[in-house]
Scaffold this motif. Structure first.
Motif, mmCIF file in Angstrom:
data_model
loop_
_atom_site.group_PDB
_atom_site.id
_atom_site.type_symbol
_atom_site.label_atom_id
_atom_site.label_comp_id
_atom_site.label_asym_id
_atom_site.label_seq_id
_atom_site.Cartn_x
_atom_site.Cartn_y
_atom_site.Cartn_z
ATOM 1 N N VAL A 32 0.813 -1.303 0.115
ATOM 2 C CA VAL A 32 0.061 0.225 -0.142
ATOM 3 C C VAL A 32 0.863 1.137 0.158
ATOM 4 O O VAL A 32 2.198 1.277 0.389
ATOM 5 C CB VAL A 32 -0.870 -0.072 1.235
ATOM 6 N N ALA A 33 0.320 2.215 -0.573
ATOM 7 C CA ALA A 33 1.012 3.482 -0.683
ATOM 8 C C ALA A 33 -0.054 4.962 -0.645
ATOM 9 O O ALA A 33 -0.775 4.499 -1.564
ATOM 10 C CB ALA A 33 2.017 3.800 -1.755
ATOM 11 N N ILE A 34 0.200 5.553 0.154
ATOM 12 C CA ILE A 34 -0.570 6.843 0.245
ATOM 13 C C ILE A 34 0.096 8.025 0.273
ATOM 14 O O ILE A 34 1.231 8.236 0.791
ATOM 15 C CB ILE A 34 -1.702 6.892 1.445
ATOM 16 N N ALA A 54 5.840 15.902 -3.670
ATOM 17 C CA ALA A 54 4.851 15.017 -3.000
ATOM 18 C C ALA A 54 5.442 14.122 -2.304
ATOM 19 O O ALA A 54 6.455 13.395 -2.600
ATOM 20 C CB ALA A 54 3.963 14.539 -4.284
ATOM 21 N N THR A 55 4.906 13.683 -1.084
ATOM 22 C CA THR A 55 5.597 12.660 -0.243
ATOM 23 C C THR A 55 4.630 11.408 -0.323
ATOM 24 O O THR A 55 3.365 11.710 -0.013
ATOM 25 C CB THR A 55 5.797 13.243 1.395
ATOM 26 N N PHE A 56 5.133 10.272 -0.187
ATOM 27 C CA PHE A 56 4.323 8.969 -0.288
ATOM 28 C C PHE A 56 4.849 8.098 0.919
ATOM 29 O O PHE A 56 6.063 7.820 0.992
ATOM 30 C CB PHE A 56 4.424 8.232 -1.614
ATOM 31 N N ILE A 57 4.099 7.694 1.657
ATOM 32 C CA ILE A 57 4.482 6.534 2.681
ATOM 33 C C ILE A 57 4.139 5.241 2.013
ATOM 34 O O ILE A 57 2.910 4.903 1.870
ATOM 35 C CB ILE A 57 3.745 6.890 4.185
ATOM 36 N N CYS A 58 4.984 4.251 2.110
ATOM 37 C CA CYS A 58 4.795 2.931 1.340
ATOM 38 C C CYS A 58 5.031 1.841 2.363
ATOM 39 O O CYS A 58 5.904 1.881 3.073
ATOM 40 C CB CYS A 58 5.794 2.932 0.306
ATOM 41 N N LYS A 73 9.629 6.008 2.827
ATOM 42 C CA LYS A 73 9.303 7.354 2.435
ATOM 43 C C LYS A 73 9.916 7.565 0.900
ATOM 44 O O LYS A 73 10.999 7.815 0.702
ATOM 45 C CB LYS A 73 9.606 8.444 3.263
ATOM 46 N N VAL A 74 8.848 7.728 0.012
ATOM 47 C CA VAL A 74 9.016 8.354 -1.579
ATOM 48 C C VAL A 74 8.764 9.578 -1.449
ATOM 49 O O VAL A 74 7.515 10.106 -1.306
ATOM 50 C CB VAL A 74 8.603 6.997 -2.260
#
Length: 289
Positions: A32-34, A54-58, A73-74
């Motif tokens: 999952v990634a949001i 933009a930051t994504f937590i995966c 963290k992407v």
């Protein structure tokens, strides 16, 4: 300063892009990634002003067994299609997940690691709920599998043959989930996941249908000392809304006329059928005597 800069139309395919560019080369799969942003934004004066990302937590897992879980963290900077991995933790380094409010859905949540504490805001309540539910299930499966594995430090007790005495190593603290709704943990079910995905899709569609705000050109109206009036972005939307309402009312009127005609035809056919039934009944009585 961190801001939400990813277009809503590309959010639906962002997970597949992150999985392909970041995790497939590492022989991992994305669970999952949001997209998130910080609640308390850090002031970093050395960063160039106006640069957005933009930051994504995966949450990912290795393809090799026993599977290992990682939180990554992407980031993606505006104007660049390239994704960069900035931080990386194992699930054993994740100490606590704070859902902030156990009584209702909210987009805020906290992640506490060994040496890091992050306060995040998800794009919507549904995205945060989906992330916590998948994270909780993955943690439970990980610790169950880890408990079922044989301890490599086990040795046999010479006084008790056939029995095994385990050498106790340093205990690894497990991830604790606090202030999270029960529907995301013990009472979690697949139906909740379907509902969250539907909510996320509807939120993305609403955001995509919303007209983009118009920006005032820099320096306009400042030299004359008079505030320039830019056309309101709501006017064309209001006109298009009137046209849509007019078309809808016209379509409803035409549909009402067709329904009235169909009702008249139905009543006429009903009368004809009744007359035919009466004639058939009279003929049956006449020839039965």
């Amino acid at each position: 300063m961190q801001q939400d800069s990813t277009p809503n139309s590309s959010r639906m395919s962002m997970q597949s892009t992150i999985n392909r560019d970041i995790f497939v080369p590492l022989d991992q799969k994305l669970l999952v990634a949001i997209e998130v942003k910080r609640r308390n934004r850090r002031k970093l004066p050395f960063l160039s002003a106006g640069r957005k990302y933009a930051t994504f937590i995966c949450l990912s897992a290795t393809n090799k067994l026993p599977a290992q879980l990682f939180i990554t963290k992407v980031k993606q900077f505006e104007g660049s299609p390239r994704l960069s991995k900035t931080s990386h933790w194992t699930i054993e380094q994740l100490r606590q997940v704070d859902g902030i409010n156990p009584n209702k859905d909210c987009p805020e949540f906290d992640l506490a690691f060994e040496r890091t504490f992050d306060q995040w805001v998800a794009g919507s309540e549904a995205e945060k709920c989906m992330f916590i539910q998948i994270l909780y299930q993955a943690c439970q499966n990980y610790w169950m599998c880890k408990d079922g594995q044989t301890n490599p430090g086990e040795v046999k007790d010479p006084q008790k043959p056939g029995k095994v005495e385990a050498r106790k190593g340093p205990a690894v603290p497990r991830t604790s989930f606090i202030n999270c709704q029960s529907k995301l943990m013990e009472d979690a079910c697949s139906m909740n996941m379907v509902i969250y995905r539907c909510k996320i899709f509807l939120n993305q569609m609403k955001s995509a249908m919303r007209p983009p705000p118009q920006r005032r050109p820099a320096g306009q109206g400042k030299s004359a000392g008079v505030k320039s009036r830019t056309p309101s972005p709501a006017r064309p939307a209001r006109g298009s809304m009137k046209k849509a309402v007019r078309r809808a009312s016209q379509a409803l009127g035409e549909r009402g006329d067709r329904l009235w005609r169909a009702e008249d035809k139905t009543a006429h056919m009903k009368d004809s059928a009744k007359r035919f039934s009466d004639s058939a009944h009279k003929l049956a009585l006449k020839y039965s005597c």
